[in-house]
Design an enzyme around this catalytic site. Structure first.
Site, PDB file in Angstrom:
ATOM      1  N   ASP A   1     -23.271   3.590  33.423  1.00 63.39           N
ATOM      2  CA  ASP A   1     -22.215   3.294  33.680  1.00 63.39           C
ATOM      3  C   ASP A   1     -22.117   3.489  35.328  1.00 63.39           C
ATOM      4  OD1 ASP A   1     -19.417   1.962  33.007  1.00 63.39           O
ATOM      5  OD2 ASP A   1     -18.749   3.548  34.007  1.00 63.39           O
TER       6      ASP A   1
ATOM      7  N   GLU B   1     -19.425   2.754  38.847  1.00 65.62           N
ATOM      8  CA  GLU B   1     -17.783   2.466  39.359  1.00 65.62           C
ATOM      9  C   GLU B   1     -18.230   1.815  40.840  1.00 65.62           C
ATOM     10  OE1 GLU B   1     -15.178   2.518  37.759  1.00 65.62           O
ATOM     11  OE2 GLU B   1     -15.853   3.856  36.327  1.00 65.62           O
TER      12      GLU B   1
ATOM     13  N   HIS C   1     -10.454   4.091  39.625  1.00 67.05           N
ATOM     14  CA  HIS C   1     -11.352   5.048  39.679  1.00 67.05           C
ATOM     15  C   HIS C   1     -11.037   6.245  40.593  1.00 67.05           C
ATOM     16  CE1 HIS C   1     -12.638   3.588  43.546  1.00 67.05           C
ATOM     17  NE2 HIS C   1     -12.878   2.630  43.235  1.00 67.05           N
TER      18      HIS C   1
ATOM     19  N   HIS D   1     -10.990   6.217  35.224  1.00 69.20           N
ATOM     20  CA  HIS D   1     -12.564   5.895  34.866  1.00 69.20           C
ATOM     21  C   HIS D   1     -13.385   6.534  35.714  1.00 69.20           C
ATOM     22  CE1 HIS D   1     -12.062   1.988  32.752  1.00 69.20           C
ATOM     23  NE2 HIS D   1     -10.955   2.131  33.047  1.00 69.20           N
TER      24      HIS D   1
ATOM     25  N   ASP E   1     -17.498   7.967  31.136  1.00 67.47           N
ATOM     26  CA  ASP E   1     -17.476   6.608  30.434  1.00 67.47           C
ATOM     27  C   ASP E   1     -18.986   6.657  29.465  1.00 67.47           C
ATOM     28  OD1 ASP E   1     -15.025   6.259  31.322  1.00 67.47           O
ATOM     29  OD2 ASP E   1     -15.180   4.346  32.590  1.00 67.47           O
TER      30      ASP E   1
END
Length: 238
Positions: A7, A9, A57, A152, A157
Site C-alpha cells: 500500500d 500514501e 494520511h 490511513h 493498511d
C-alpha cells in the site's frame, strides 16, 4: 509461494500532475503465513500534500522533510518485491504512482520487477457485486477489527489488507504470525508411530443401527430396481 501486500500514501490523486509517493508499506506472506519481514518507509516527496490527501494520511511536509527521497529507497524496494506476487487494493492507483517514480529514475516499470499483481478490489467486486468494497467495508464484512485505524497509514493498511485477502481467498479471518524458525516437519512414519493401533477405539453398530441400515439398503434396492453396491459381501480376511 511468496506474496507481498503493498500500500502507498501519496500527496494527491494524480501522478501526472506531479503528485508523489510519501509512504510505502509492505507485508510479506509465505505459504499463507505472515513472516514479519515487512518493508516500511516514509519518503520526502519534495512538495506539499494536497489538503484532501493530508486529511487522509496526516503526514505533514515538516514531518517528511528529513526522510529519504524515492531515489534513496528505490533499490531496496525493488530487491524486496523482486519475483513476488504483489497484492494491492485498487492496483491501478498504486501502480501509476510507482511507475511514475521509477520513470523519473530511468528504471523499468514496477511490474517488470515482480511476478504478478493481484487486485483485491477486483476480487471483492466479483465476490460481492453491488456492495461497498472499500478496505473498511471489507474489514467489517469479514470481521477484521480496524478500530485503531483513525488515519490511513501504508503499513497498517497493508496489514489489514493481508487479513482481508486471506479471508476472501480461503475464509480465514485471522492470521498466525510465525516469527520463529520453522522446525523440520516429522515424516509420515514418525506421525503414524505416535498413534499406536492398539489404542484406537472401534465402536460397533448395535442391533437397532444395523436394522436401520438394512432398511435404508432395502429402500435403495427398490429405487434402483436391483441390488445396491453396499450389499456386496466384504472379501474374507487372509
Amino acid at each position: 509461494m511468496r506474496q507481498i501486500v503493498l500500500d502507498t500514501e501519496t500527496t494527491g490523486l494524480n501522478p501526472r500532475s506531479g503528485d508523489r509517493i510519501i509512504e510505502i508499506g509492505c507485508v510479506e506472506i509465505v505459504n499463507r503465513r505472515l513472516t514479519g519481514n515487512n518493508f516500511h518507509v516514509y519518503i520526502n516527496p519534495e512538495r506539499d500534500s494536497e489538503e484532501g490527501a493530508l486529511a487522509v494520511h496526516g503526514l505533514t511536509t515538516e514531518f517528511l522533510s528529513d526522510k529519504p527521497k524515492f531515489a534513496g529507497i528505490a533499490d531496496e524496494l525493488r530487491d524486496y518485491v523482486r519475483g513476488a506476487e504483489v497484492i494491492i487494493h485498487n492496483a491501478p492507483f498504486d501502480l501509476a504512482f510507482l511507475d511514475a517514480e521509477f520513470e523519473r529514475l530511468g528504471l523499468p516499470r514496477f511490474k517488470e520487477h515482480i511476478e504478478s499483481v493481484t487486485d483485491t478490489l477486483v476480487q471483492a467486486k466479483e465476490l460481492h457485486p453491488g456492495k461497498r468494497n472499500s478496505l473498511d467495508a471489507l474489514c467489517d464484512r469479514y470481521g477484521i477489527s480496524n478500530a485503531h485505524r483513525v488515519l490511513h497509514g501504508a503499513l497498517l493498511d497493508a496489514e489489514l489488507l493481508a487479513e482481508v485477502y486471506l479471508a476472501m481467498t480461503r475464509g480465514q479471518n485471522s492470521l498466525t504470525i510465525d516469527l520463529a524458525v520453522d522446525q523440520p516437519a516429522a515424516d509420515a512414519e514418525q506421525i503414524v508411530a505416535t498413534a499406536p493401533v492398539e489404542e484406537m477405539i472401534v465402536l460397533a453398530a448395535d442391533e437397532a443401527e444395523l436394522a436401520e441400515h438394512a432398511a435404508l439398503l432395502d429402500k435403495l434396492d427398490k429405487e434402483v430396481k436391483g441390488a445396491c453396491i453396499w450389499r456386496a459381501e466384504p472379501a474374507p480376511a487372509n
